[in-house]
Motif scaffolding. Structure first.
Motif, PDB file in Angstrom:
ATOM      1  N   PRO A 195       0.828  -1.200   0.000  1.00  0.00           N
ATOM      2  CA  PRO A 195       0.000   0.000   0.000  1.00  0.00           C
ATOM      3  C   PRO A 195       0.870   1.261   0.000  1.00  0.00           C
ATOM      4  O   PRO A 195       2.031   1.224   0.381  1.00  0.00           O
ATOM      5  N   ALA A 196       0.275   2.364  -0.401  1.00  0.00           N
ATOM      6  CA  ALA A 196       1.006   3.623  -0.547  1.00  0.00           C
ATOM      7  C   ALA A 196       1.823   3.975   0.683  1.00  0.00           C
ATOM      8  O   ALA A 196       2.968   4.391   0.582  1.00  0.00           O
ATOM      9  N   SER A 197       1.266   3.808   1.864  1.00  0.00           N
ATOM     10  CA  SER A 197       1.973   4.209   3.078  1.00  0.00           C
ATOM     11  C   SER A 197       3.185   3.334   3.385  1.00  0.00           C
ATOM     12  O   SER A 197       4.056   3.727   4.133  1.00  0.00           O
ATOM     13  N   ASP A 198       3.248   2.136   2.767  1.00  0.00           N
ATOM     14  CA  ASP A 198       4.348   1.210   3.045  1.00  0.00           C
ATOM     15  C   ASP A 198       5.445   1.225   1.988  1.00  0.00           C
ATOM     16  O   ASP A 198       6.430   0.516   2.117  1.00  0.00           O
ATOM     17  N   GLN A 199       5.292   2.000   0.939  1.00  0.00           N
ATOM     18  CA  GLN A 199       6.234   1.923  -0.162  1.00  0.00           C
ATOM     19  C   GLN A 199       7.486   2.732   0.099  1.00  0.00           C
ATOM     20  O   GLN A 199       7.424   3.920   0.357  1.00  0.00           O
ATOM     21  N   ALA A 200       8.595   2.059  -0.013  1.00  0.00           N
ATOM     22  CA  ALA A 200       9.891   2.742   0.109  1.00  0.00           C
ATOM     23  C   ALA A 200      10.223   3.371  -1.230  1.00  0.00           C
ATOM     24  O   ALA A 200       9.814   2.887  -2.275  1.00  0.00           O
ATOM     25  N   GLY A 201      10.965   4.435  -1.203  1.00  0.00           N
ATOM     26  CA  GLY A 201      11.411   5.067  -2.435  1.00  0.00           C
ATOM     27  C   GLY A 201      10.373   5.918  -3.118  1.00  0.00           C
ATOM     28  O   GLY A 201      10.559   6.313  -4.250  1.00  0.00           O
ATOM     29  N   SER A 202       9.243   6.202  -2.466  1.00  0.00           N
ATOM     30  CA  SER A 202       8.214   7.006  -3.121  1.00  0.00           C
ATOM     31  C   SER A 202       8.452   8.498  -2.934  1.00  0.00           C
ATOM     32  O   SER A 202       7.708   9.306  -3.429  1.00  0.00           O
ATOM     33  N   GLU A 203       9.512   8.849  -2.226  1.00  0.00           N
ATOM     34  CA  GLU A 203       9.842  10.261  -2.036  1.00  0.00           C
ATOM     35  C   GLU A 203      10.652  10.762  -3.228  1.00  0.00           C
ATOM     36  O   GLU A 203      11.602  10.128  -3.641  1.00  0.00           O
ATOM     37  N   ALA A 204      10.263  11.889  -3.768  1.00  0.00           N
ATOM     38  CA  ALA A 204      10.976  12.446  -4.914  1.00  0.00           C
ATOM     39  C   ALA A 204      12.351  12.937  -4.483  1.00  0.00           C
ATOM     40  O   ALA A 204      12.519  13.471  -3.399  1.00  0.00           O
ATOM     41  N   LEU A 205      13.323  12.770  -5.361  1.00  0.00           N
ATOM     42  CA  LEU A 205      14.668  13.221  -5.078  1.00  0.00           C
ATOM     43  C   LEU A 205      14.854  14.679  -5.456  1.00  0.00           C
ATOM     44  O   LEU A 205      15.763  15.329  -4.982  1.00  0.00           O
ATOM     45  N   GLY A 206      14.031  15.189  -6.345  1.00  0.00           N
ATOM     46  CA  GLY A 206      14.144  16.563  -6.802  1.00  0.00           C
ATOM     47  C   GLY A 206      12.767  17.166  -7.017  1.00  0.00           C
ATOM     48  O   GLY A 206      11.788  16.453  -7.187  1.00  0.00           O
ATOM     49  N   ALA A 207      12.710  18.470  -7.044  1.00  0.00           N
ATOM     50  CA  ALA A 207      11.430  19.159  -7.175  1.00  0.00           C
ATOM     51  C   ALA A 207      10.787  18.925  -8.537  1.00  0.00           C
ATOM     52  O   ALA A 207       9.577  19.026  -8.671  1.00  0.00           O
ATOM     53  N   ASP A 208      11.575  18.619  -9.580  1.00  0.00           N
ATOM     54  CA  ASP A 208      10.958  18.434 -10.898  1.00  0.00           C
ATOM     55  C   ASP A 208      10.523  17.004 -11.160  1.00  0.00           C
ATOM     56  O   ASP A 208      10.156  16.700 -12.276  1.00  0.00           O
ATOM     57  N   ILE A 209      10.576  16.141 -10.198  1.00  0.00           N
ATOM     58  CA  ILE A 209      10.151  14.753 -10.388  1.00  0.00           C
ATOM     59  C   ILE A 209       8.700  14.620  -9.926  1.00  0.00           C
ATOM     60  O   ILE A 209       8.376  14.868  -8.767  1.00  0.00           O
ATOM     61  N   ALA A 210       7.855  14.248 -10.867  1.00  0.00           N
ATOM     62  CA  ALA A 210       6.431  14.093 -10.554  1.00  0.00           C
ATOM     63  C   ALA A 210       6.204  12.908  -9.627  1.00  0.00           C
ATOM     64  O   ALA A 210       6.876  11.885  -9.727  1.00  0.00           O
ATOM     65  N   GLN A 211       5.269  13.064  -8.733  1.00  0.00           N
ATOM     66  CA  GLN A 211       4.810  11.995  -7.848  1.00  0.00           C
ATOM     67  C   GLN A 211       3.447  11.533  -8.347  1.00  0.00           C
ATOM     68  O   GLN A 211       2.583  12.364  -8.628  1.00  0.00           O
ATOM     69  N   TRP A 212       3.241  10.243  -8.452  1.00  0.00           N
ATOM     70  CA  TRP A 212       1.965   9.694  -8.890  1.00  0.00           C
ATOM     71  C   TRP A 212       1.296   8.917  -7.762  1.00  0.00           C
ATOM     72  O   TRP A 212       1.962   8.255  -6.970  1.00  0.00           O
ATOM     73  N   ILE A 217      -1.250   2.890  -4.722  1.00  0.00           N
ATOM     74  CA  ILE A 217       0.214   2.898  -4.763  1.00  0.00           C
ATOM     75  C   ILE A 217       0.665   4.319  -5.093  1.00  0.00           C
ATOM     76  O   ILE A 217      -0.074   5.081  -5.706  1.00  0.00           O
ATOM     77  N   THR A 218       1.867   4.650  -4.687  1.00  0.00           N
ATOM     78  CA  THR A 218       2.471   5.928  -5.048  1.00  0.00           C
ATOM     79  C   THR A 218       3.877   5.648  -5.563  1.00  0.00           C
ATOM     80  O   THR A 218       4.513   4.676  -5.157  1.00  0.00           O
ATOM     81  N   PHE A 219       4.341   6.509  -6.463  1.00  0.00           N
ATOM     82  CA  PHE A 219       5.716   6.373  -6.940  1.00  0.00           C
ATOM     83  C   PHE A 219       6.186   7.698  -7.522  1.00  0.00           C
ATOM     84  O   PHE A 219       5.395   8.553  -7.902  1.00  0.00           O
ATOM     85  N   ALA A 220       7.501   7.843  -7.569  1.00  0.00           N
ATOM     86  CA  ALA A 220       8.131   9.004  -8.195  1.00  0.00           C
ATOM     87  C   ALA A 220       8.425   8.647  -9.647  1.00  0.00           C
ATOM     88  O   ALA A 220       9.003   7.599  -9.928  1.00  0.00           O
ATOM     89  N   GLU A 221       8.026   9.499 -10.570  1.00  0.00           N
ATOM     90  CA  GLU A 221       8.265   9.269 -11.993  1.00  0.00           C
ATOM     91  C   GLU A 221       9.707   9.676 -12.315  1.00  0.00           C
ATOM     92  O   GLU A 221       9.980  10.669 -12.976  1.00  0.00           O
ATOM     93  N   ASP A 222      10.622   8.872 -11.807  1.00  0.00           N
ATOM     94  CA  ASP A 222      12.046   9.209 -11.881  1.00  0.00           C
ATOM     95  C   ASP A 222      12.801   8.425 -12.950  1.00  0.00           C
ATOM     96  O   ASP A 222      14.012   8.556 -13.090  1.00  0.00           O
ATOM     97  N   GLY A 223      12.091   7.595 -13.708  1.00  0.00           N
ATOM     98  CA  GLY A 223      12.740   6.823 -14.762  1.00  0.00           C
ATOM     99  C   GLY A 223      13.517   5.621 -14.266  1.00  0.00           C
ATOM    100  O   GLY A 223      14.198   4.955 -15.039  1.00  0.00           O
ATOM    101  N   SER A 224      13.413   5.327 -12.976  1.00  0.00           N
ATOM    102  CA  SER A 224      14.167   4.202 -12.421  1.00  0.00           C
ATOM    103  C   SER A 224      13.553   2.872 -12.836  1.00  0.00           C
ATOM    104  O   SER A 224      12.372   2.777 -13.185  1.00  0.00           O
ATOM    105  N   GLU A 225      14.368   1.846 -12.784  1.00  0.00           N
ATOM    106  CA  GLU A 225      13.915   0.504 -13.134  1.00  0.00           C
ATOM    107  C   GLU A 225      12.805   0.028 -12.193  1.00  0.00           C
ATOM    108  O   GLU A 225      11.895  -0.675 -12.614  1.00  0.00           O
TER     109      GLU A 225
END
Length: 99
Positions: free
Chosen positions: A45-62, A75-83
């Motif tokens: 669930p969204a509250s349990d996901q690691a790595g969902s914090e954006a590293l920079g201000a221009d990275i969208a959060q979904w 679920i939540t994630f940062a649209e950071d292009g990571s694998e």
């Protein structure tokens, strides 16, 4: 099922929001298959996901939420292009294409 996908942050603080009711949408079955295929319902669930914090201000959060008559999962994630987020970015692309 109702699918809701919302982005926040990112370049210039642009926001996107999509809502799809798979029962009424022509691509509803394909979207439900995409959710199952990417492991959406088994993801933490969204509250349990690691790595969902954006590293920079221009990275969208979904934030993607799916509601069915019996349950709701987000679920939540940062649209950071990571694998690690590729499957979620592909899911957002399918939602965008069918919104």
């Amino acid at each position: 099922m109702k699918i809701s996908a919302t982005s926040s942050g990112g370049f210039a603080g642009l926001r996107e929001h999509y809502e799809i009711d798979t029962r009424a949408h022509p691509a509803g079955q394909a979207l439900e298959a995409a959710l199952a295929g990417c492991g959406f319902f088994s993801a933490p669930p969204a509250s349990d996901q690691a790595g969902s914090e954006a590293l920079g201000a221009d990275i969208a959060q979904w934030r993607i939420t799916v509601e069915s008559p019996d349950s709701q999962h987000t679920i939540t994630f940062a649209e950071d292009g990571s694998e690690e987020t590729t499957r979620w970015q592909q899911l957002v692309a399918k939602i965008r294409a069918n919104a």
